[in-house]
Design a protein around this motif. Structure first.
Motif, mmCIF file in Angstrom:
data_model
loop_
_atom_site.group_PDB
_atom_site.id
_atom_site.type_symbol
_atom_site.label_atom_id
_atom_site.label_comp_id
_atom_site.label_asym_id
_atom_site.label_seq_id
_atom_site.Cartn_x
_atom_site.Cartn_y
_atom_site.Cartn_z
ATOM 1 N N LYS A 100 0.836 -1.219 0.000
ATOM 2 C CA LYS A 100 0.000 0.000 0.000
ATOM 3 C C LYS A 100 0.870 1.268 0.000
ATOM 4 C CE LYS A 100 -0.773 0.446 5.017
ATOM 5 N NZ LYS A 100 -1.743 0.347 6.092
ATOM 6 N N GLU A 101 2.148 1.128 0.369
ATOM 7 C CA GLU A 101 3.066 2.277 0.355
ATOM 8 C C GLU A 101 3.726 2.478 -1.018
ATOM 9 O OE1 GLU A 101 3.461 4.345 2.819
ATOM 10 O OE2 GLU A 101 2.407 3.227 4.383
ATOM 11 N N ALA A 109 2.753 3.155 -4.091
ATOM 12 C CA ALA A 109 2.362 4.297 -4.939
ATOM 13 C C ALA A 109 3.023 5.584 -4.449
ATOM 14 C CB ALA A 109 0.842 4.446 -4.956
ATOM 15 N N TYR A 110 2.982 5.820 -3.117
ATOM 16 C CA TYR A 110 3.575 7.061 -2.594
ATOM 17 C C TYR A 110 5.100 7.028 -2.718
ATOM 18 C CZ TYR A 110 4.652 11.099 0.267
ATOM 19 O OH TYR A 110 5.138 12.316 0.695
ATOM 20 N N ASN A 111 5.692 5.850 -2.469
ATOM 21 C CA ASN A 111 7.150 5.716 -2.592
ATOM 22 C C ASN A 111 7.608 6.039 -4.017
ATOM 23 O OD1 ASN A 111 7.338 4.922 0.077
ATOM 24 N ND2 ASN A 111 7.309 2.734 -0.379
ATOM 25 N N LYS A 161 5.911 7.821 -6.234
ATOM 26 C CA LYS A 161 5.611 9.230 -6.520
ATOM 27 C C LYS A 161 6.739 10.136 -6.004
ATOM 28 C CE LYS A 161 2.218 12.847 -5.571
ATOM 29 N NZ LYS A 161 1.156 13.267 -4.658
ATOM 30 N N LEU A 162 7.267 9.790 -4.837
ATOM 31 C CA LEU A 162 8.340 10.576 -4.236
ATOM 32 C C LEU A 162 9.673 10.334 -4.946
ATOM 33 C CD1 LEU A 162 8.973 12.485 -1.835
ATOM 34 C CD2 LEU A 162 9.408 10.462 -0.439
ATOM 35 N N SER A 216 10.524 17.082 0.205
ATOM 36 C CA SER A 216 9.704 16.146 -0.596
ATOM 37 C C SER A 216 9.295 16.755 -1.943
ATOM 38 C CB SER A 216 8.442 15.704 0.179
ATOM 39 O OG SER A 216 8.815 15.100 1.388
ATOM 40 N N ALA A 223 13.962 8.420 -1.298
ATOM 41 C CA ALA A 223 12.611 8.258 -0.724
ATOM 42 C C ALA A 223 12.710 7.667 0.682
ATOM 43 C CB ALA A 223 11.761 7.360 -1.625
ATOM 44 N N ARG A 245 11.467 9.740 3.970
ATOM 45 C CA ARG A 245 10.339 9.205 4.742
ATOM 46 C C ARG A 245 10.775 8.755 6.144
ATOM 47 N NH1 ARG A 245 5.797 5.822 2.036
ATOM 48 N NH2 ARG A 245 4.711 6.888 3.744
ATOM 49 N N ILE A 284 7.469 1.439 6.754
ATOM 50 C CA ILE A 284 7.639 2.224 5.517
ATOM 51 C C ILE A 284 8.986 1.908 4.862
ATOM 52 C CG2 ILE A 284 8.024 4.588 4.673
ATOM 53 C CD1 ILE A 284 5.763 5.444 6.682
#
Length: 455
Positions: free
Chosen positions: A7-8, A10-12, A14-15, A155, A294, A298, A314
């Protein structure tokens, strides 16, 4: 089980994707130089490799040192302290500029070493004028890194990417005009490639400063610096974080540079093949570098929030994502190992056909080993990023030294120069060092995070 990690993703991504593209931009400069210079012959390709070997060592110290800015800015951002973020950038910029100038001076002093390294004489003669110009390009490059690491810490990873893409366009255009003497420009050969690199890096630092100054969110950070007021405490903090990080990067880059020099002892074709395999591997490595940033950002944010369970989860999601991506790259290297080297050479050149054929055969063997070390290389750099986010730099520095110089290099040296493995033996040593590094760094990360959670 897997969902808490996936679930992480996509954000990982994106960053990290702008960082990956920006890092690939740096490598693409070398890729463009190598392909264009490769058309001139294998001696020219080997000369660029030899010249860049000195620059890459210096660059690793500059880039490694600048990474200290990111966790400090990320932690300040997590705590909502704008003044601390600006302070980290100001002091980091001063240190990076001084470091860039120092590295340029050191390379000029090291130039005579080229004549005492058992390298092919025609390669050394070509490498020296190229090295002088590319060495000076370290000054704008390390200054750019200060702005880049600051931007990453907030970020905002896309602005350095835009600056790098513009720099690539400048580099490729000037390469085309000056290497081959197109459109009435002088035909300068590999010196033309060096001018393209220097000009593109000056454009890069000027453009990122201009870009950040235009954005409302950044303007307060990047304008009205009071350089008269330099605080010893902030300088000391950046140096304490930056120096071990620089050493970590230095130990890794230096073993790859040692591979270039060992290949040179085996001859110009072995060195040209090594350069091809190294350039291709460094492109996929930039994906790991992007994910490493990333992880650093994070983990730095979660450290600022004192949320250690999420910090571990994360970070491990980034390790898992890296592992999956590196398996894809390993498969690509296995499938394309005979074709990739042909991109770098003029296979229709009848005069150099024997040399070119030998280079392609050696490079294909190296890419077979490179396929396996994709996984180790990606994982070790991402775990290192997570440890930097925790501001744990001293023990990881010792780990990288042991992995590369007490395990990897002796294997490279022995197998490369004293057995029939030759160039392949050099790369088996690289694989051993990277794997040892990945395993030991992960053990360190696991130990520290369990300790933080149990407090």
């Amino acid at each position: 089980m897997f969902q808490q990690y996936t679930k992480e993703f996509a954000y990982n991504l994106k960053l990290s994707y702008p960082v990956i593209l920006g890092m690939l931009g740096h490598t693409f400069v070398a890729f463009a130089d190598n392909i264009m210079v490769g058309q001139l012959g294998t001696a020219e390709l080997a000369a660029v490799s030899l010249g860049n070997s000195f620059v890459f060592i210096a660059m690793s110290l500059g880039i490694g040192f600048s990474t200290a800015i990111t966790p400090l800015v990320a932690e300040a951002d997590g705590a909502g302290d704008q003044a601390a973020g600006k302070n980290a950038l100001k002091h980091g910029l001063v240190l990076c500029t001084l470091l860039g100038l120092s590295l340029f001076g050191v390379i000029l002093l090291c130039k005579p070493l080229l004549y005492h390294m058992e390298q092919p004489p025609e390669v050394v003669e070509l490498a020296i004028p190229y090295l002088e110009l590319v060495a000076f390009s370290l000054v704008p490059l390390v200054m750019f890194q200060a702005f880049k690491q600051f931007s990453d810490g907030l970020s905002q990873t896309k602005y350095p990417m835009i600056a790098t893409i513009l720099a690539n366009m400048v580099n490729i255009s000037l390469n085309y005009l000056l290497i081959f003497g197109s459109f009435g420009f002088p035909k300068l050969g590999i010196v033309g490639a060096a001018i393209g690199t220097l000009a593109s890096r000056v454009v890069m630092v000027a453009f990122i400063w201009f870009l950040l100054k235009q954005k409302k969110k950044f303007k307060v950070y990047v304008t009205h610096f009071n350089f008269k007021k330099i605080e010893r405490k902030v300088m000391k903090k950046i140096i304490n974080l930056g120096f071990p990080s620089a050493l970590q990067m230095f130990f890794e880059v230096a073993i790859f540079t040692a591979a270039i020099w060992l290949s040179g002892v085996l001859g110009k074709n072995a060195q040209a093949a090594n350069q091809i395999a190294l350039n291709l591997s460094s492109m996929t490595f930039m994906v790991g570098m992007g994910l490493s940033v990333a992880a650093m950002v994070r983990v730095g944010n979660q450290k600022g929030l004192q949320n250690f369970r999420d910090l571990k989860r994360i970070a491990e999601s980034i390790f898992f994502l890296t592992f999956l991506l590196e398996i894809v790259f390993a498969a690509l290297f296995l499938m394309g190992r005979h074709w990739f080297p042909t991109i770098y050479l003029d296979v229709d050149d009848l005069m150099n056909q024997a040399d070119n054929t030998e280079v392609i055969v050696i490079a294909a063997k190296l890419l077979l080993v490179a396929a396996f070390f994709q996984i180790s290389d990606g994982l070790q750099v991402v775990v290192l990023g997570a440890l930097r986010g925790l501001q744990d730099v001293r023990i990881p520095t010792l780990i990288t030294f042991v992995a590369y110089w007490l395990i990897g290099f002796p294997i490279s040296y022995y197998l490369g120069l004293f057995t029939d493995f030759g160039s392949t033996g050099i790369w088996i040593g690289l694989l051993s060092g990277l794997t040892a590094s990945a395993v030991m760094l992960y053990i360190r990360f696991n130990y520290l995070t369990k300790k933080l959670i149990s407090q």
